[in-house]
Design a protein around this motif. Structure first.
Motif, short mmCIF file in Angstrom:
data_model
loop_
_atom_site.label_atom_id
_atom_site.label_comp_id
_atom_site.label_asym_id
_atom_site.label_seq_id
_atom_site.Cartn_x
_atom_site.Cartn_y
_atom_site.Cartn_z
N LEU A 331 -58.67 24.42 18.59
CA LEU A 331 -57.89 23.83 17.49
C LEU A 331 -56.48 23.48 18.00
O LEU A 331 -55.95 22.42 17.73
CB LEU A 331 -57.81 24.85 16.35
N ALA A 332 -55.90 24.41 18.77
CA ALA A 332 -54.59 24.15 19.39
C ALA A 332 -54.75 22.99 20.37
O ALA A 332 -55.74 22.92 21.10
CB ALA A 332 -54.12 25.39 20.13
N GLN A 333 -53.78 22.07 20.37
CA GLN A 333 -53.87 20.93 21.29
C GLN A 333 -52.89 21.04 22.45
O GLN A 333 -53.19 20.71 23.58
CB GLN A 333 -53.66 19.63 20.52
N GLN A 355 -44.77 27.71 20.92
CA GLN A 355 -45.14 26.70 19.90
C GLN A 355 -46.50 26.06 20.24
O GLN A 355 -46.79 25.80 21.41
CB GLN A 355 -44.07 25.62 19.80
N VAL A 356 -47.27 25.86 19.19
CA VAL A 356 -48.54 25.15 19.34
C VAL A 356 -48.45 23.87 18.51
O VAL A 356 -47.95 23.90 17.37
CB VAL A 356 -49.71 26.04 18.83
N VAL A 357 -48.88 22.76 19.07
CA VAL A 357 -48.82 21.48 18.35
C VAL A 357 -50.24 20.96 18.10
O VAL A 357 -51.09 21.01 18.99
CB VAL A 357 -48.01 20.44 19.16
N ILE A 358 -50.47 20.52 16.87
CA ILE A 358 -51.76 19.89 16.53
C ILE A 358 -51.45 18.55 15.86
O ILE A 358 -50.81 18.50 14.81
CB ILE A 358 -52.60 20.76 15.56
N SER A 359 -51.92 17.47 16.47
CA SER A 359 -51.66 16.13 15.93
C SER A 359 -52.86 15.64 15.11
O SER A 359 -54.00 15.97 15.43
CB SER A 359 -51.44 15.12 17.05
N GLY A 360 -52.57 14.84 14.11
CA GLY A 360 -53.63 14.24 13.28
C GLY A 360 -54.24 15.26 12.32
O GLY A 360 -53.84 16.43 12.29
N ARG A 361 -55.20 14.77 11.55
CA ARG A 361 -55.94 15.71 10.67
C ARG A 361 -56.92 16.47 11.54
O ARG A 361 -57.48 15.93 12.48
CB ARG A 361 -56.67 14.94 9.57
N HIS A 362 -57.12 17.74 11.24
CA HIS A 362 -57.96 18.58 12.10
C HIS A 362 -58.75 19.55 11.25
O HIS A 362 -58.56 19.63 10.02
CB HIS A 362 -57.08 19.33 13.11
#
Ligand SMILES: Cc1cc2nc3c(=O)[nH]c(=O)nc-3n(C[C@H](O)[C@H](O)[C@H](O)COP(=O)(O)OP(=O)(O)OC[C@H]3O[C@@H](n4cnc5c(N)ncnc54)[C@H](O)[C@@H]3O)c2cc1C
Length: 484
Positions: A331-333, A355-362
């Protein structure tokens, strides 16, 4: 006669426009006055930070990274002596739960674009078949022009060009979602080509990663404003612009602000985000008068926003010495450690910042924040087992639903130029037609283009005025032959 230019919006686009205008000879001669207005008390816009109330620590809403191909942004930072606030990395670390860590480092010996070929081989999570498919697709992409790909989604193109679902999930989705902020079903292949070919393949160092060492609010706030103020640019912050109108009599723009105060200007650079600028000037954004409700819906659609989530974690320990990791199959990108200089200054009492970043809907978009945090911490513990199970001291989930506009096939045709048909009106902002997706680079380019448009409408020669029209990285000899 002194001409008054008002820049509305102090994000990177507006700052870039003000910087370019303040370098012109006309500004030096006192023939131009530049004033920048922003609704917030701070400049930097989306590239900003918040103060964590419990620690007083300044933390970016979301980690930003620039790539070596972001030449306009890097040059802009260099001119203001701010490039040293970024750390350059020549390699990336990828992680996959089943295949562990691999290093992606373009060859320093092979000429671009071949320099990327060997680094693909080092990605352990890719099979031989994945690599063959990717190489073949990159070759085809190099031979096609961006203009031929505008109407095609990335998914359509990848499927038609032999990329299996496995290759798409393990490679294309990873790169495109983090670079374009949305899934391949929705983004234009032209934007994907911009990143993969114009961005990474054409030149050495194009795929370098530049990570801020200081909070974005410092870099694009006081540190950016100070040299511009010294040159004579005026900043008026903390008062939103409500609207503006062209006054035929005086042939000037009248700009109204929320406080009731107004300004007049010979030239206006509108550098607000697309959802604000489109409200003020719908006709410049591809809207024709008299649309039916369903056509209106279609008009709204191209500029749908894509969210980005930053998950801020204060853990009882540092998980790894690695500064950042691209995470595949999780899930983490992206995972980031606290930037070096901030770590040196912050107190460890509240825990070590990650920090963890997730872009877009997931998959976790609709989950409660606690579940999202628990899941990414579980993934991180699995990735870094040697550090033991971390305890979460504190966490914060920040999702910006309007982080970036979706670069869908129809968006490209609706993106306006900086130069407009209205007298004295110029547009900047990452959604202006730069060819780039919503990035700091796109914003920086748009600001320089808006400044060029102002200078041209004053009847001045841009070359004489010292504004550089962005050219991007110079391609190597082989890349010039291979890339169309
Ligand atoms: C969560 C997140 C992560 C991102 N990650 C990356 C990344 O890793 N790399 C990358 O390159 N890009 C990234 N981006 C994109 C990047 O931040 C933007 O593309 C860029 O900052 C846009 O700059 P801009 O000046 O065009 O717009 P903005 O930054 O939105 O600036 C617009 C300015 O206009 C002001 N404004 C709005 N309305 C008014 C009004 N009525 N009156 C006066 N002022 C007004 C706003 O306050 C703001 O300061 C990310 C964005 C987000 C949100």
């Amino acid at each position: 006669m002194t001409k008054h230019v008002v820049v509305i919006g102090g994000g990177i686009a507006g700052l870039s426009a003000a910087e370019a205008l303040s370098r012109t000879q006309a500004f030096g001669r006192g023939e131009l006055q530049v004033e920048l207005l922003d609704s917030r008390h701070q400049t930097g816009g989306r590239a900003g930070s918040f103060v964590e109330p419990t620690t007083g620590q300044t933390v970016d809403y979301c980690q930003h990274v620039a790539m070596g191909c972001c030449t306009t942004l890097l040059d802009l930072l260099q001119r203001l002596e701010l490039l040293s606030q970024f750390q350059r990395y020549e390699e990336l670390t990828f992680y996959h739960p089943q295949h562990g860590f691999s290093r992606f480092r373009p060859s320093p010996w092979l000429p671009p674009p071949l320099h990327l070929a060997s680094s693909l081989s080092s990605l352990k999570h890719l099979t031989g078949s994945n690599r063959r498919q990717i190489r073949s697709a990159l070759w085809r992409l190099m031979r096609i022009q961006e203009s031929d790909l505008i109407d095609v989604t990335a998914l359509e193109w990848l499927q038609a060009n032999g990329q299996s679902e496995d290759t798409r999930t393990k490679f294309w989705d990873v790169i495109l979602v983090s670079a374009l902020g949305d899934v391949p079903q929705r983004v234009s292949m032209a934007a994907a080509r911009k990143v993969m070919i114009d961005g990474f393949a054409g030149a050495r160092n194009a795929s370098d990663v530049w990570v801020p060492k200081r909070p974005l609010s410092e870099i694009f706030g006081e540190s950016f404003r100070e040299p511009l103020s010294r040159r004579g640019v005026r900043f008026e912050l903390g008062d939103a612009v409500r609207g503006m109108r062209w006054d035929e009599g005086s042939e000037r723009w009248i700009i109204e602000r929320s406080s009731g105060e107004s300004r007049t200007a010979d030239h206006v650079v509108v550098a607000t985000p697309w959802h604000v600028s489109r409200r003020w000037f719908p006709d410049l954004w591809g809207k024709q008068a008299g649309l039916t409700p369903s056509e209106k819906e279609d008009w709204e659609l191209p500029f749908a926003s894509s969210p980005i989530t930053g998950i801020h974690l204060w853990l009882d320990r540092s998980l790894t010495p690695l500064p950042h990791v691209v995470m595949v199959g999780t899930l983490a990108q992206w995972f980031f450690q606290e930037p070096i200089e901030q770590a040196e200054q912050s107190s460890r009492a509240e825990g070590v910042y990650h920090q963890v970043v997730i872009s877009g809907r997931h998959a976790g978009s609709d989950w409660p924040k606690e579940k999202l945090v628990a899941e990414v911490v579980r993934e991180l513990s699995q990735a870094f087992p040697e550090s033991g199970t971390p305890q979460i001291r504190k966490s914060r989930v920040v999702t910006d639903p309007h982080a970036v506009f979706c670069v869908s096939p129809t968006t490209q045709g609706c993106r306006p130029e900086s130069k407009t048909s209205r007298p004295g009106l110029h547009l900047a902002g990452d959604a202006v037609a730069t060819g780039w997706p919503a990035t700091m680079e796109g914003a920086a380019i748009s600001g320089q283009m808006a400044a060029k448009s102002v200078v041209e409408s004053l009847g001045q020669q841009v070359e004489n005025e010292g504004i550089e029209v962005p050219v991007g990285l110079k391609r190597g000899w082989l890349a010039r032959r291979l890339i169309r």
